[in-house]
Motif scaffolding. Structure first.
Motif, PDB file in Angstrom:
ATOM      1  N   TYR A  37      16.508   5.053 -21.549  1.00 34.66           N
ATOM      2  CA  TYR A  37      17.933   4.885 -21.820  1.00 34.66           C
ATOM      3  C   TYR A  37      18.655   6.228 -21.719  1.00 34.66           C
ATOM      4  O   TYR A  37      18.246   7.218 -22.320  1.00 34.66           O
ATOM      5  N   GLY A  38      19.739   6.228 -20.951  1.00 35.76           N
ATOM      6  CA  GLY A  38      20.540   7.428 -20.795  1.00 35.76           C
ATOM      7  C   GLY A  38      21.750   7.411 -21.695  1.00 35.76           C
ATOM      8  O   GLY A  38      21.881   6.556 -22.587  1.00 35.76           O
ATOM      9  N   GLN A  39      22.675   8.345 -21.451  1.00 35.70           N
ATOM     10  CA  GLN A  39      23.864   8.463 -22.293  1.00 35.70           C
ATOM     11  C   GLN A  39      24.755   7.237 -22.189  1.00 35.70           C
ATOM     12  O   GLN A  39      25.428   6.869 -23.141  1.00 35.70           O
ATOM     13  N   ALA A  40      24.763   6.583 -21.030  1.00 29.67           N
ATOM     14  CA  ALA A  40      25.633   5.421 -20.854  1.00 29.67           C
ATOM     15  C   ALA A  40      25.075   4.176 -21.534  1.00 29.67           C
ATOM     16  O   ALA A  40      25.758   3.159 -21.641  1.00 29.67           O
ATOM     17  N   GLY A  41      23.832   4.246 -21.992  1.00 30.27           N
ATOM     18  CA  GLY A  41      23.237   3.117 -22.687  1.00 30.27           C
ATOM     19  C   GLY A  41      22.548   2.114 -21.790  1.00 30.27           C
ATOM     20  O   GLY A  41      21.925   1.169 -22.269  1.00 30.27           O
ATOM     21  N   ARG A  42      22.649   2.324 -20.467  1.00 32.22           N
ATOM     22  CA  ARG A  42      22.003   1.402 -19.544  1.00 32.22           C
ATOM     23  C   ARG A  42      20.585   1.895 -19.249  1.00 32.22           C
ATOM     24  O   ARG A  42      20.381   3.065 -18.948  1.00 32.22           O
ATOM     25  N   PRO A  43      19.602   1.030 -19.331  1.00 30.16           N
ATOM     26  CA  PRO A  43      18.213   1.478 -19.132  1.00 30.16           C
ATOM     27  C   PRO A  43      17.912   1.744 -17.653  1.00 30.16           C
ATOM     28  O   PRO A  43      18.368   1.018 -16.768  1.00 30.16           O
ATOM     29  N   GLU A  44      17.142   2.788 -17.432  1.00 32.74           N
ATOM     30  CA  GLU A  44      16.642   3.067 -16.093  1.00 32.74           C
ATOM     31  C   GLU A  44      15.188   2.617 -16.035  1.00 32.74           C
ATOM     32  O   GLU A  44      14.388   2.927 -16.901  1.00 32.74           O
ATOM     33  N   HIS A  45      14.845   1.870 -14.992  1.00 35.70           N
ATOM     34  CA  HIS A  45      13.484   1.398 -14.819  1.00 35.70           C
ATOM     35  C   HIS A  45      12.649   2.506 -14.180  1.00 35.70           C
ATOM     36  O   HIS A  45      12.963   2.986 -13.089  1.00 35.70           O
ATOM     37  N   ARG A  46      11.572   2.889 -14.866  1.00 38.44           N
ATOM     38  CA  ARG A  46      10.664   3.923 -14.365  1.00 38.44           C
ATOM     39  C   ARG A  46       9.260   3.327 -14.249  1.00 38.44           C
ATOM     40  O   ARG A  46       8.819   2.572 -15.124  1.00 38.44           O
ATOM     41  N   TYR A  47       8.548   3.679 -13.196  1.00 34.89           N
ATOM     42  CA  TYR A  47       7.255   3.075 -12.910  1.00 34.89           C
ATOM     43  C   TYR A  47       6.200   4.177 -12.803  1.00 34.89           C
ATOM     44  O   TYR A  47       6.440   5.241 -12.240  1.00 34.89           O
ATOM     45  N   ARG A  48       5.020   3.869 -13.334  1.00 34.16           N
ATOM     46  CA  ARG A  48       3.903   4.833 -13.278  1.00 34.16           C
ATOM     47  C   ARG A  48       2.625   4.084 -12.907  1.00 34.16           C
ATOM     48  O   ARG A  48       2.348   3.003 -13.415  1.00 34.16           O
ATOM     49  N   TRP A  49       1.860   4.704 -11.986  1.00 29.52           N
ATOM     50  CA  TRP A  49       0.568   4.116 -11.586  1.00 29.52           C
ATOM     51  C   TRP A  49      -0.455   4.252 -12.701  1.00 29.52           C
ATOM     52  O   TRP A  49      -0.551   5.299 -13.332  1.00 29.52           O
ATOM     53  N   ARG A  50      -1.232   3.223 -12.941  1.00 34.86           N
ATOM     54  CA  ARG A  50      -2.271   3.281 -13.968  1.00 34.86           C
ATOM     55  C   ARG A  50      -3.516   3.986 -13.457  1.00 34.86           C
ATOM     56  O   ARG A  50      -3.891   3.853 -12.298  1.00 34.86           O
ATOM     57  N   GLY A  51      -4.156   4.726 -14.333  1.00 41.61           N
ATOM     58  CA  GLY A  51      -5.417   5.365 -13.968  1.00 41.61           C
ATOM     59  C   GLY A  51      -5.225   6.800 -13.487  1.00 41.61           C
ATOM     60  O   GLY A  51      -4.166   7.351 -13.493  1.00 41.61           O
ATOM     61  N   ASP A 103       0.829  -1.210   0.000  1.00 44.70           N
ATOM     62  CA  ASP A 103       0.000   0.000   0.000  1.00 44.70           C
ATOM     63  C   ASP A 103       0.862   1.257   0.000  1.00 44.70           C
ATOM     64  O   ASP A 103       0.536   2.250  -0.662  1.00 44.70           O
ATOM     65  N   LEU A 104       1.947   1.224   0.763  1.00 44.47           N
ATOM     66  CA  LEU A 104       2.847   2.387   0.812  1.00 44.47           C
ATOM     67  C   LEU A 104       3.419   2.704  -0.563  1.00 44.47           C
ATOM     68  O   LEU A 104       3.448   3.858  -0.995  1.00 44.47           O
ATOM     69  N   VAL A 105       3.915   1.673  -1.223  1.00 35.97           N
ATOM     70  CA  VAL A 105       4.525   1.868  -2.541  1.00 35.97           C
ATOM     71  C   VAL A 105       3.465   2.318  -3.545  1.00 35.97           C
ATOM     72  O   VAL A 105       3.712   3.225  -4.359  1.00 35.97           O
ATOM     73  N   ALA A 106       2.285   1.723  -3.483  1.00 33.95           N
ATOM     74  CA  ALA A 106       1.210   2.126  -4.389  1.00 33.95           C
ATOM     75  C   ALA A 106       0.840   3.585  -4.164  1.00 33.95           C
ATOM     76  O   ALA A 106       0.633   4.348  -5.119  1.00 33.95           O
ATOM     77  N   GLU A 107       0.752   4.009  -2.899  1.00 34.94           N
ATOM     78  CA  GLU A 107       0.408   5.395  -2.589  1.00 34.94           C
ATOM     79  C   GLU A 107       1.451   6.356  -3.141  1.00 34.94           C
ATOM     80  O   GLU A 107       1.115   7.420  -3.669  1.00 34.94           O
ATOM     81  N   ALA A 108       2.724   5.986  -3.034  1.00 33.06           N
ATOM     82  CA  ALA A 108       3.785   6.851  -3.557  1.00 33.06           C
ATOM     83  C   ALA A 108       3.631   7.063  -5.051  1.00 33.06           C
ATOM     84  O   ALA A 108       3.796   8.183  -5.557  1.00 33.06           O
ATOM     85  N   LEU A 109       3.299   6.004  -5.780  1.00 34.64           N
ATOM     86  CA  LEU A 109       3.098   6.129  -7.223  1.00 34.64           C
ATOM     87  C   LEU A 109       1.844   6.941  -7.547  1.00 34.64           C
ATOM     88  O   LEU A 109       1.845   7.773  -8.456  1.00 34.64           O
ATOM     89  N   ARG A 110       0.782   6.691  -6.803  1.00 33.84           N
ATOM     90  CA  ARG A 110      -0.486   7.381  -7.089  1.00 33.84           C
ATOM     91  C   ARG A 110      -0.349   8.894  -6.941  1.00 33.84           C
ATOM     92  O   ARG A 110      -0.816   9.658  -7.784  1.00 33.84           O
ATOM     93  N   VAL A 111       0.267   9.329  -5.849  1.00 32.32           N
ATOM     94  CA  VAL A 111       0.321  10.769  -5.585  1.00 32.32           C
ATOM     95  C   VAL A 111       1.392  11.462  -6.412  1.00 32.32           C
ATOM     96  O   VAL A 111       1.375  12.694  -6.546  1.00 32.32           O
ATOM     97  N   ALA A 112       2.311  10.703  -6.994  1.00 27.46           N
ATOM     98  CA  ALA A 112       3.403  11.330  -7.753  1.00 27.46           C
ATOM     99  C   ALA A 112       2.874  12.014  -9.008  1.00 27.46           C
ATOM    100  O   ALA A 112       3.347  13.088  -9.390  1.00 27.46           O
ATOM    101  N   GLY A 113       1.929  11.378  -9.682  1.00 27.02           N
ATOM    102  CA  GLY A 113       1.418  11.944 -10.918  1.00 27.02           C
ATOM    103  C   GLY A 113       2.418  11.889 -12.056  1.00 27.02           C
ATOM    104  O   GLY A 113       2.242  12.548 -13.074  1.00 27.02           O
ATOM    105  N   ALA A 114       3.475  11.123 -11.877  1.00 25.22           N
ATOM    106  CA  ALA A 114       4.517  10.989 -12.901  1.00 25.22           C
ATOM    107  C   ALA A 114       5.242   9.671 -12.645  1.00 25.22           C
ATOM    108  O   ALA A 114       5.030   9.011 -11.623  1.00 25.22           O
ATOM    109  N   ASP A 115       6.108   9.285 -13.577  1.00 20.18           N
ATOM    110  CA  ASP A 115       6.848   8.045 -13.367  1.00 20.18           C
ATOM    111  C   ASP A 115       7.955   8.251 -12.340  1.00 20.18           C
ATOM    112  O   ASP A 115       8.521   9.341 -12.222  1.00 20.18           O
ATOM    113  N   LEU A 116       8.264   7.200 -11.602  1.00 16.04           N
ATOM    114  CA  LEU A 116       9.276   7.238 -10.557  1.00 16.04           C
ATOM    115  C   LEU A 116      10.212   6.049 -10.706  1.00 16.04           C
ATOM    116  O   LEU A 116       9.817   4.986 -11.175  1.00 16.04           O
ATOM    117  N   SER A 117      11.437   6.218 -10.255  1.00 14.75           N
ATOM    118  CA  SER A 117      12.366   5.108 -10.173  1.00 14.75           C
ATOM    119  C   SER A 117      12.213   4.429  -8.820  1.00 14.75           C
ATOM    120  O   SER A 117      11.586   4.969  -7.899  1.00 14.75           O
TER     121      SER A 117
END
Length: 243
Positions: A229-243, A181-195
């Motif tokens: 993907y950044g300049q180094a070529g390594r992907p960064e995982h970004r997460y966004r809440w649906r809805g 629930d804590l992690v879900a709440e953080a994503l919901r209130v962010a309104g944007a993708d988060l790492s």
């Protein structure tokens, strides 16, 4: 709730916690747990009602973990003293999380009526206390972000953090509903993708732990994963809440 723990987990002052329990061993265990958590500091321990009130005056904690069974007076009297009008007039209210083996409904009713943020019944695994402290920290952060006026959604979300509903879907082994629930709440209130690191900072859980829960929410279809993907070529995982 008080609003003294602004920016917990982000380098600001930690949440200062007083542990009150007549059992010295239990108090020590709770103290060690608090000190092990990022954004928290155990400032003192007390084993009687008198010691508890003196420690509050001396250390000015943000949160008290309060047992109701104390040798010199009921912990309920301590709660009333800490949450009553005299305390508010003198040095301000302190939040209280009741931790007790007293299961009588009248004790529960009285504790909540007198301002306890939660009522945790002994015996319990230390993970349960850790999760409730994480919820408390997340609720403090939400209060800080809410600004001058709250919406009904803000209030519902805040109360949901502090007093979650039991039940729900069975989680994979090693995951708990409280932290999910804590992690879900953080994503919901962010309104944007988060790492995972950003979710870790907002919730107080470890980055590796945050990533496990984020991956779970993605697997359940509640969140989306984007590889950036950044300049180094390594992907960064970004997460966004649906809805």
């Amino acid at each position: 709730m008080t609003a003294t723990a602004a920016g917990v987990g982000s380098g600001a002052d930690p949440i200062r916690v007083l542990i009150v329990d007549d059992d010295v061993r239990v108090a020590q265990n709770h103290c060690e747990l608090v000190d092990s958590m990022r954004g928290f500091e155990a400032v003192a321990r007390a084993h009687t009602a008198g010691e508890a009130l003196a420690a509050v005056r001396r250390h000015r904690p943000d949160l008290v973990l309060l047992d109701l069974f104390l040798p010199d007076a009921s912990g309920m009297e301590v709660l009333k003293e800490l949450r009553g009008p005299r305390a508010e007039a003198k040095e301000g209210l302190v939040d209280v999380l009741v931790i007790t083996a007293l299961r009588n409904v009248e004790h529960v009713r009285a504790a909540l009526h007198n301002g306890a943020v939660y009522y945790l019944l002994k015996p319990f695994p230390l993970a349960s206390l850790r999760e409730q402290l994480e919820r408390y920290a997340a609720a403090q952060k939400k209060l800080d972000r809410m600004g001058g006026d709250a919406t009904q959604n803000d209030v519902d979300s805040l109360l949901g953090l502090l007093r979650p509903q039991s039940g729900g879907a069975v989680l994979p082994k090693g995951l708990t509903a409280a932290t999910a629930d804590l992690v879900a709440e953080a994503l919901r209130v962010a309104g944007a993708d988060l790492s995972a690191s950003e979710v870790s900072e907002r919730t107080g859980v470890a980055r590796v732990t945050a990533r496990r829960y984020l991956e779970h929410h993605c697997a359940e279809g509640r969140a989306d994963l984007e590889l950036r993907y950044g300049q180094a070529g390594r992907p960064e995982h970004r997460y966004r809440w649906r809805g």
